[in-house]
Scaffold this active site. Structure first.
Site, PDB file in Angstrom:
ATOM      1  N   LYS A 165     -17.722  15.874  45.640  1.00 53.85           N
ATOM      2  CA  LYS A 165     -17.913  14.113  45.671  1.00 53.85           C
ATOM      3  C   LYS A 165     -17.675  13.740  47.512  1.00 53.85           C
ATOM      4  O   LYS A 165     -18.165  12.233  48.241  1.00 53.85           O
ATOM      5  CB  LYS A 165     -16.149  13.833  45.612  1.00 53.85           C
ATOM      6  CG  LYS A 165     -15.866  13.053  44.133  1.00 53.85           C
ATOM      7  CD  LYS A 165     -15.378  12.616  43.769  1.00 53.85           C
ATOM      8  CE  LYS A 165     -15.189  12.185  42.537  1.00 53.85           C
ATOM      9  NZ  LYS A 165     -13.964  10.901  42.282  1.00 53.85           N
ATOM     10  N   LYS A 186     -23.826  16.977  32.226  1.00 52.99           N
ATOM     11  CA  LYS A 186     -22.814  15.374  31.243  1.00 52.99           C
ATOM     12  C   LYS A 186     -23.004  14.443  31.041  1.00 52.99           C
ATOM     13  O   LYS A 186     -23.452  13.937  32.224  1.00 52.99           O
ATOM     14  CB  LYS A 186     -21.540  15.793  32.480  1.00 52.99           C
ATOM     15  CG  LYS A 186     -19.968  16.749  30.815  1.00 52.99           C
ATOM     16  CD  LYS A 186     -19.090  16.610  32.639  1.00 52.99           C
ATOM     17  CE  LYS A 186     -17.707  15.721  32.525  1.00 52.99           C
ATOM     18  NZ  LYS A 186     -16.588  15.713  33.018  1.00 52.99           N
ATOM     19  N   LYS A 197     -21.122   8.175  33.010  1.00 50.12           N
ATOM     20  CA  LYS A 197     -21.307   6.880  33.743  1.00 50.12           C
ATOM     21  C   LYS A 197     -21.858   6.373  34.795  1.00 50.12           C
ATOM     22  O   LYS A 197     -22.211   5.159  35.005  1.00 50.12           O
ATOM     23  CB  LYS A 197     -19.375   5.755  33.743  1.00 50.12           C
ATOM     24  CG  LYS A 197     -18.485   6.719  34.495  1.00 50.12           C
ATOM     25  CD  LYS A 197     -17.096   6.058  34.131  1.00 50.12           C
ATOM     26  CE  LYS A 197     -16.545   6.709  34.824  1.00 50.12           C
ATOM     27  NZ  LYS A 197     -14.857   6.987  34.435  1.00 50.12           N
TER      28      LYS A 197
END
Ligand code: TRP
Length: 338
Positions: free
Chosen positions: A117, A200, A203
């Site tokens: 991240k 995966k 969203k």
């Protein structure tokens, strides 16, 4: 090791919409654990975790309420489970500070989610993003939770949670925090993108066609399944035949999870079918299972006050469990007045 009440804790970040992946990979299992009656179940919207990266305030409010509506529509019952948002229970942040002083820099630097991240520009990441796993350990341990259902990607954070519990117990010579067990989802519940069976379902994928959102209406769901990427071959009659066919495997897994059966059973029925025949059946199944959830979510979202009341009540129940554990922690650490 002291005896701990069997208690489940899990959290989902309110940072955007809910997908079929959240439903099959997390919420459905949360409901099963709630209804099994073997555990006390505590489910949290982790808004403090969400703000480790920038969140527009109005969007955060909306996402938190939508997540609460999603939990309830999926079957989490606020009279059976404790359902609340993290920031209302200050004990999470308070215990997290103690854990910031237990966890070591080196432990945090090894976290793959931090590395992913923060990326190359880690100097510009928030301090909160770095400390994220210590707050997660606090979420869990402030309830002395014994079991945590999470995705495979959170396994390392659960190991860190155990390391923090062990170091705390060891440093202070107590047997106070449990070594919490992860309950990792099976491969069959890992829902992949409808556009790329190796990624995966997320969203944050730029293509909305890659995912089914829990708020999609029946036509949208059916259309996304019809357009899902596949290969040209018929379905095999054994699961071995899905090797190297990630998109086919994903649709079979989704079918099995929605129908509450196994991929083996799906292939026993549908082996030999072309996707042109299988997809409409999957679309019907998905619409039957998901449309009621989406309808219930919209109904709940029309009454934000009702949602806020549920969250307020959940926070009170959560605080009743967390406050004595935090107080005892402060005593162990030697804080005057605890
Ligand atoms: N890190 C988890 C995720 O992104 C969310 C989370 C926060 C969580 N605190 C938790 C999950 C405690 C389980 C237990 O999926």
């Amino acid at each position: 090791m002291a005896a701990f009440t069997p208690r489940v804790f899990s959290g989902i970040q309110p940072s955007g919409g809910l997908t079929l992946g959240n439903y099959l990979g997390a919420m459905k299992r949360f409901v099963t654990m709630q209804d099994e009656g073997k555990f006390e179940t505590v489910y949290c919207m982790v808004d403090l975790h969400a703000i480790t990266v920038w969140q527009d305030p109005a969007a955060l409010t909306r996402a938190t309420r939508e997540l609460c509506a999603g939990f309830i529509a999926a079957g989490v019952d606020p009279s059976k489970s404790i359902l609340f948002n993290q920031s209302q229970v200050a004990e999470h942040a308070q215990l997290a500070w103690i854990f910031n002083c237990v966890a070591r820099m080196g432990w945090m630097q090894r976290m793959t989610q931090w590395k992913d991240k923060a990326g190359k520009n880690s100097q510009n990441a928030s301090l909160g993003l770095f400390a994220y796993p210590a707050l997660m350990a606090a979420d869990i341990l402030v309830y002395h939770a014994t079991h945590v259902p999470v995705g495979e990607d959170q396994k390392q954070h659960l190991e860190l949670t155990r390391d923090i519990a062990i170091k705390f117990n060891n440093d202070f010579g107590v047997d106070f925090f449990p070594e919490t067990e992860p309950v990792i989802e099976g491969a069959a519940t890992r829902v992949m993108s409808l556009r790329d069976g190796s990624k995966k379902m997320s969203k944050s994928d730029p293509s909305d066609m890659s995912r089914i959102n829990l708020i999609d209406d029946a036509d949208t769901i059916a259309q996304k399944i019809r357009k899902a990427r596949t290969d040209p071959d018929a379905l095999p009659s054994e699961v071995d035949g899905l090797d190297d066919r990630p998109e086919a495997r994903n649709l079979v897994n989704i079918y099995a999870a929605l129908a509450e059966t196994t991929p083996e059973a799906v292939l026993a029925d549908h082996g030999g079918s072309q996707f042109s025949a299988f997809k409409p059946e999957l679309a019907d199944l998905a619409v039957n299972k998901l449309a009621p959830i989406s309808t219930e979510m919209s109904r709940l979202m029309e009454q934000p006050d009702g949602i806020d009341r549920i969250l307020g009540h959940g926070a009170e129940q959560a605080r009743a469990l967390a406050a004595p554990i935090l107080k005892k922690t402060y005593e162990i650490v030697g804080m005057v007045g605890a």
